[in-house]
Design an enzyme around this catalytic site. Sequence first.
Site, mmCIF file in Angstrom:
data_model
loop_
_atom_site.group_PDB
_atom_site.id
_atom_site.type_symbol
_atom_site.label_atom_id
_atom_site.label_comp_id
_atom_site.label_asym_id
_atom_site.label_seq_id
_atom_site.Cartn_x
_atom_site.Cartn_y
_atom_site.Cartn_z
ATOM 1 N N CYS A 119 4.287 -11.942 -11.103
ATOM 2 C CA CYS A 119 2.615 -11.448 -10.199
ATOM 3 C C CYS A 119 1.773 -11.757 -11.277
ATOM 4 C CB CYS A 119 2.762 -9.834 -10.014
ATOM 5 S SG CYS A 119 3.583 -9.346 -7.529
ATOM 6 N N ASP A 169 -3.372 -4.469 1.917
ATOM 7 C CA ASP A 169 -1.652 -4.274 1.250
ATOM 8 C C ASP A 169 -1.095 -6.050 2.935
ATOM 9 O OD1 ASP A 169 -0.871 -3.499 -1.435
ATOM 10 O OD2 ASP A 169 -0.683 -1.490 0.467
#
Length: 340
Positions: free
Chosen positions: A13, A46
């Site tokens: 990430c 999300d």
Amino acid sequence: MNEFGGLFICGGCNAKIGPGNLSKLLNGLPQTNDDRLLVGFDSTDDAGVIKLSDDVALIQTLDFFPTMVSDPYLFGKIAATNALSDVYAMGGKVLSAMNIVCFPEEMDINILGEILRGGSEVIQEAKALLVGGHSIHDSTPKYGLSVTGTIHPDNILTNNNCQVGDILILTKAIGVGIITTAYSVGETTDENFAEAISSMTTLNKYASEVIVKHKVSSCTDVTGFGLLGHLSEMLGENQTAYLTSRDIPVISGAYECAQELLVTAGGQRNRNFLNDKVLFKCDDFAIEELMFDPQTSGGLLISVPAEYAKKLVDELQQVDQLASVIGKVVELDTHKIIIE
């Protein structure tokens, strides 16, 4: 040298586009006006949620990135665990997954086999269906999943519904970005790296199954924008989060690595974006870096009314999930987030 042919400076990430640039791009896209779309990209949530019937909504998400570890099998597990997390953060159940693969034409195809083996084991653990995928040749290996989940339309946990008085709970320690970066250059121990791997390969499924039984206000998973970036998305315009730095769980060795300036480019992007929103009352550069550090397959960050917080923590711990109370939500103060 590792099985992929080099070191990884911007994997996991940490490779994601920073929140500042990303928000500018998304703000320029046309909005979807359809009553079936319960959650779209306009809310920075999300995943997307589409209503299919009065009882069923579809959760759609995807996630993929270049590797941050030298073991292809572990990379597959980490990437798959991370991709499934968005469904769990919204309180849903994973239904199916599809592989997303970028792989160099000249690289040993057996390495890709190990990546896919790791991913498929995680999908099986999630009790989901692997239904296919798509692959292309690329200069560096990248892997992830497109994921479909289901949820009742009335039970969706969004990432932007914090209430004043809520307690903030975190279910995984932070610092995996700093640890994987440090390990890639030989600056942290095998034991610290193993702890980070264990965290990144633990499905948020188990925490989510507990959370959905409680009156939670808001929930998100902590990934590329770091703890503070994702927390800032949870807060309303008239809210401030007060955090206690000593209560925030940290992967072993990550604090020492941050002290030695073994930090990430993604962490600096997060710091630059959040600079005017965050006030550190504690004088500790390492803690600051840890809170900005991009997390790969991080934990769930939960906002829950104070009267329900202890019971939620107790039940999470009963199923061997970390549950750290890290702060609270109050009425707007001088900054969106204040850390003591």
